[in-house]
Structures are given as C-alpha cells and as structure tokens.
Design a protein around this motif. Structure first.
Motif, PDB file in Angstrom:
ATOM      1  N   PRO A 154       0.844  -1.199   0.000  1.00  0.00           N
ATOM      2  CA  PRO A 154       0.000   0.000   0.000  1.00  0.00           C
ATOM      3  C   PRO A 154       0.880   1.250   0.000  1.00  0.00           C
ATOM      4  O   PRO A 154       2.004   1.217   0.507  1.00  0.00           O
ATOM      5  N   PRO A 155       0.431   2.356  -0.588  1.00  0.00           N
ATOM      6  CA  PRO A 155      -0.927   2.606  -1.081  1.00  0.00           C
ATOM      7  C   PRO A 155      -1.205   2.085  -2.489  1.00  0.00           C
ATOM      8  O   PRO A 155      -2.318   2.195  -2.965  1.00  0.00           O
ATOM      9  N   LEU A 156      -0.190   1.514  -3.171  1.00  0.00           N
ATOM     10  CA  LEU A 156      -0.440   1.029  -4.523  1.00  0.00           C
ATOM     11  C   LEU A 156      -1.326  -0.209  -4.525  1.00  0.00           C
ATOM     12  O   LEU A 156      -2.118  -0.411  -5.448  1.00  0.00           O
ATOM     13  N   CYS A 157      -1.190  -1.045  -3.521  1.00  0.00           N
ATOM     14  CA  CYS A 157      -1.945  -2.304  -3.465  1.00  0.00           C
ATOM     15  C   CYS A 157      -2.989  -2.190  -2.356  1.00  0.00           C
ATOM     16  O   CYS A 157      -2.639  -2.053  -1.182  1.00  0.00           O
ATOM     17  N   LEU A 158      -4.241  -2.254  -2.725  1.00  0.00           N
ATOM     18  CA  LEU A 158      -5.311  -1.936  -1.777  1.00  0.00           C
ATOM     19  C   LEU A 158      -5.644  -3.068  -0.814  1.00  0.00           C
ATOM     20  O   LEU A 158      -6.240  -2.827   0.228  1.00  0.00           O
ATOM     21  N   ASN A 159      -5.287  -4.304  -1.153  1.00  0.00           N
ATOM     22  CA  ASN A 159      -5.632  -5.418  -0.264  1.00  0.00           C
ATOM     23  C   ASN A 159      -4.463  -5.858   0.597  1.00  0.00           C
ATOM     24  O   ASN A 159      -4.408  -6.995   1.068  1.00  0.00           O
ATOM     25  N   GLY A 160      -3.516  -4.956   0.832  1.00  0.00           N
ATOM     26  CA  GLY A 160      -2.375  -5.273   1.683  1.00  0.00           C
ATOM     27  C   GLY A 160      -1.156  -5.646   0.868  1.00  0.00           C
ATOM     28  O   GLY A 160      -1.207  -5.708  -0.357  1.00  0.00           O
ATOM     29  N   PRO A 161      -0.027  -5.919   1.533  1.00  0.00           N
ATOM     30  CA  PRO A 161       1.203  -6.273   0.815  1.00  0.00           C
ATOM     31  C   PRO A 161       0.983  -7.497  -0.066  1.00  0.00           C
ATOM     32  O   PRO A 161       0.428  -8.503   0.380  1.00  0.00           O
ATOM     33  N   THR A 162       1.395  -7.402  -1.315  1.00  0.00           N
ATOM     34  CA  THR A 162       1.225  -8.488  -2.269  1.00  0.00           C
ATOM     35  C   THR A 162       2.603  -8.937  -2.751  1.00  0.00           C
ATOM     36  O   THR A 162       3.405  -8.116  -3.191  1.00  0.00           O
ATOM     37  N   VAL A 163       2.840 -10.225  -2.642  1.00  0.00           N
ATOM     38  CA  VAL A 163       4.146 -10.785  -2.995  1.00  0.00           C
ATOM     39  C   VAL A 163       3.937 -11.909  -3.998  1.00  0.00           C
ATOM     40  O   VAL A 163       3.061 -12.762  -3.810  1.00  0.00           O
ATOM     41  N   THR A 164       4.719 -11.904  -5.053  1.00  0.00           N
ATOM     42  CA  THR A 164       4.671 -12.975  -6.048  1.00  0.00           C
ATOM     43  C   THR A 164       6.078 -13.537  -6.209  1.00  0.00           C
ATOM     44  O   THR A 164       7.021 -12.779  -6.444  1.00  0.00           O
ATOM     45  N   ILE A 165       6.211 -14.845  -6.052  1.00  0.00           N
ATOM     46  CA  ILE A 165       7.514 -15.496  -6.163  1.00  0.00           C
ATOM     47  C   ILE A 165       7.421 -16.581  -7.228  1.00  0.00           C
ATOM     48  O   ILE A 165       6.606 -17.502  -7.103  1.00  0.00           O
ATOM     49  N   ARG A 166       8.239 -16.447  -8.252  1.00  0.00           N
ATOM     50  CA  ARG A 166       8.306 -17.486  -9.280  1.00  0.00           C
ATOM     51  C   ARG A 166       9.548 -18.334  -9.034  1.00  0.00           C
ATOM     52  O   ARG A 166      10.665 -17.837  -9.024  1.00  0.00           O
ATOM     53  N   LYS A 167       9.308 -19.626  -8.833  1.00  0.00           N
ATOM     54  CA  LYS A 167      10.415 -20.550  -8.593  1.00  0.00           C
ATOM     55  C   LYS A 167      10.914 -21.130  -9.914  1.00  0.00           C
ATOM     56  O   LYS A 167      10.186 -21.194 -10.890  1.00  0.00           O
ATOM     57  N   PHE A 168      12.164 -21.581  -9.876  1.00  0.00           N
ATOM     58  CA  PHE A 168      12.746 -22.193 -11.061  1.00  0.00           C
ATOM     59  C   PHE A 168      13.353 -23.534 -10.691  1.00  0.00           C
ATOM     60  O   PHE A 168      13.953 -23.693  -9.626  1.00  0.00           O
ATOM     61  N   ARG A 169      13.158 -24.458 -11.577  1.00  0.00           N
ATOM     62  CA  ARG A 169      13.629 -25.819 -11.369  1.00  0.00           C
ATOM     63  C   ARG A 169      15.151 -25.838 -11.262  1.00  0.00           C
ATOM     64  O   ARG A 169      15.855 -25.206 -12.055  1.00  0.00           O
ATOM     65  N   GLU A 170      15.681 -26.562 -10.265  1.00  0.00           N
ATOM     66  CA  GLU A 170      17.134 -26.614 -10.095  1.00  0.00           C
ATOM     67  C   GLU A 170      17.802 -27.266 -11.298  1.00  0.00           C
ATOM     68  O   GLU A 170      18.799 -26.780 -11.808  1.00  0.00           O
ATOM     69  N   ALA A 171      17.258 -28.388 -11.737  1.00  0.00           N
ATOM     70  CA  ALA A 171      17.798 -29.062 -12.921  1.00  0.00           C
ATOM     71  C   ALA A 171      16.947 -28.673 -14.125  1.00  0.00           C
ATOM     72  O   ALA A 171      15.720 -28.787 -14.084  1.00  0.00           O
TER      73      ALA A 171
END
Length: 389
Positions: A154-171
C-alpha cells in the motif's frame, strides 16, 4: 532469578515461540555473523533462559521455523522448499495461493498481518541494496535460490502487501523430458535441434507462464559446444549447460536513482565480447532493435523470447518495441529488419488445465506489400493447425 524448567505440555507453545523469538532477535543483533545452522544451539539456550525444557525434535522444529523467519520468508520458506510448487502468490497476509502442476490452489499459510509480510520481504532484499517503503512501494529481486520475487505494498496495493515469487527448477528440462510431458513432439524437437545447429535465429512467443524460458533453455542446449554464448536477462532465469557461456544481468537504479544498467546497454556491450550467439531472456523494449541488428550483422542463430498471443502478434509487438528506440525508422524499414533477422517463430500456449505446449512453429520471410510471410511448419494438434498466423 531462578525459574523452574517445564515441559511443553505445561506452556502455550505459541507464547513460548514469541518469547524465544524476541530473545533471539536481541541476541543475534550483536552477532551479525551468526549463521542459520548455528540456531539450534541459540534456541536451546533461549528456551532454558525462559525456563523451558523441550525435546530435541521440538527444538529442531522451532529452530527451523525461526530460521525461516529470521533468515528468510517465514512460513513461505516451506513452500519454497516444496519441489511441486512453481509459483507463490501472497494477496495480503491472509490469502496465499500457489501454483502446482499448472493449477492454482490456496495454501494453508498465514502471515500474521501486513507489517510482518513487509518485514519478511525487507529482510531478504536488504542484502541486495533494495528497499520497500512508501517512496519505493514496488520491488523486484532475485532470491539466493534463483527464484524471482516481486512485492507491491500500500498505497499502490489496496488489499495489503502483495508478494509474487516465481520458482525455477534446479535441474533444467531436457528436450526428451519436454517430449515426454507433451510440450514438444519428437518431430518438433528434432526440427528445432537442427535449426539451432544450422544457426537459425529463433524467437519464442507466448503468454505469461506458457513455458517460454523453459523452451529457451532447451534450444540453448542445442548450440554446439565450440561456440561462445552471451546471455542477457532482466533477472537471471536461464540455466544453460554449456562450456562457454557468459551471463549478464541488468541492474536497476540505486536508491539515489543512479547506476542503472538496462538490457539494451548489455546487448550493445555483448557485441564487444566476441559472441557467436546472443541469447536475450526476453525482449520488451528498445533493446529489440539492437538484438535484430546483431542477428543481421554477424550473429545469426541468436535466440530470445517475447510475450505475444500469436506469431503475427509477436511481429507487430516487435515493430512497436523497435519504434521505442527513437532511431527514426519507418514501418517498412522496421519490417525489413525483422523479416531479415528472424528465421523462426515458436509459439507456446498454456491450456486451462495448466498444460504448456508448443502450438506452432512458423517460418518467417518478407511478404508482399511490405508485410510478413509466415509459413506454418509444424503444429501440435488440430486446434493449433487452425490458429491464424
């Protein structure tokens, strides 16, 4: 003052956990070199100081929870360790979703309020010289395991802190694995391998999370071992097994607004590094022109990806990106550059069920009237064969 040691059954474990957490924060504040693997000993000491004796298994479990919180992303660390989870999405502290096998599901994870979410993110981005506050309410970061984190508060995100994590395969995936998964047909894999070896310049198109980077990794694996590769990315995601690869990553401006190094800067610099091939993780701006010029001036066989809904949409997007470079080219000139530089467009699609597959491989050449000529070479199924190029 002496206290009587008690077993965990006599105490509220959540209250004890908070007491130990506070004591550890105070203790570790004076020990900046403390490592996460040392935490078992500190947890046991903190429990004894509070008057509690816990079995070893409970001490280790509490130590793992506190390690995740003090050195990582708290409850999200368990999801990061889960090999079946490919994406983590926090929509405020009370709603956490994950992607598993291409499908979204809600995770049973709570993050104890907005402040704790922001605190966890700040802890992991602090060593990267990044900030998250009212003046900088958005951040992109790469985690130590290679995962990519984006946070908006916030104030950009109205529903609270928003986190997006994209994982990547080790192999990284191999071509054989993609064939087995149905992402490629064996005929497509063979055709693309021969195309890369014969230095065809290839663009991979598709929507978000359609498998573009995964396919780019596989295409890069077909490059002969005697060639020198330069990879260029906004955030390092490519994992290319090759004896001669140099990986470059762009850099955002620092807190003072200085020090930015763009993908376009890196593409230009790569031309001075004696590359046989240039692999750009994704083109999304004026660097498209520099990449096309590299393909047209002695670096055929280069590879990249871009977001688009179809092969032809990709070409029109490229036109827009080249126009962003402010070099004064007219549309016919831009189209000649694109048609001369790009040999193949490989379009990826993601189904409603989460399956990712190559929909069509199309050959590109200059067309009549200044437009493009796209020739369908291979399609994955009947639906893709009906796709308008």
């Amino acid at each position: 003052m002496q206290t009587t040691a008690t077993q965990p059954a006599e105490a509220d474990t959540s209250e004890v956990r908070e007491l130990v957490r506070r004591r550890l924060l105070d203790a570790l504040a004076g020990k900046p070199g403390c490592r996460s693997e040392d935490l078992d000993h500190h947890v046991e000491e903190a429990l004894l100081a509070e008057g509690y004796i816990w079995p070893g298994s409970m001490v280790r479990r509490l130590s793992r929870e506190l390690t995740d919180e003090l050195f990582g992303l708290g409850p999200l660390e368990a999801l990061l360790r889960d090999p079946g989870v490919t994406e983590i999405m926090v929509n405020g502290p009370d709603r956490v979703f994950i992607e598993r096998d291409g499908c979204l599901e809600e995770a049973r994870v709570g993050l104890e309020g907005d402040c704790r979410v922001v605190e966890l993110v700040r802890r992991v981005i602090g060593p990267l010289n990044l900030r998250l506050d009212e003046n900088s309410p958005m951040v992109d970061a790469r985690l130590p395991d290679g995962s990519r984190l984006n946070a908006v508060i916030p104030p950009l995100c109205l529903n609270g802190p928003t986190v997006t994590i994209r994982k990547f395969r080790e192999a990284r995936f191999t071509a054989a694995e993609l064939v087995e998964l149905g992402t490629l047909t064996s005929e497509m894999a063979s055709f693309l391998e021969q195309s890369v070896r014969h230095r065809a310049s290839i663009l991979v198109s598709g929507g978000t999370s359609s498998g573009k980077t995964t396919l780019l990794n596989v295409l890069s694996s077909f490059i002969p071992r005697g060639e020198r590769l330069i990879t260029i990315e906004d955030a390092a995601e490519l994992r290319i097994e090759h004896p001669h690869v140099v990986s470059l990553e762009s850099r955002p401006a620092n807190i003072e607004g200085r020090g930015e190094v763009t993908v376009r800067d890196l593409v230009r610099n790569a031309l001075r590094m004696r590359p046989d091939r240039i692999v750009v993780g994704e083109v999304r701006g004026p660097e498209a022109l520099d990449m096309l010029q590299a393909m047209n001036t002695g670096h055929p066989g280069s590879l990249s990806t871009a977001h688009a809904n179809s092969p032809r949409d990709l070409l029109y997007r490229l036109e827009t990106m080249v126009m962003m470079s402010d070099v004064g080219l007219d549309v016919p000139g831009v189209r000649r550059q694109i048609a001369s530089a790009v040999d193949l467009v490989v379009h990826m699609e993601r189904s409603a069920g989460g399956r990712r597959a190559v929909a069509v491989i199309a050959g590109l050449s200059p067309g009549d009237g200044g437009d493009y000529s796209l020739e369908r070479i291979l399609s994955s199924d009947a639906a893709s064969r009906e796709m308008t190029l």
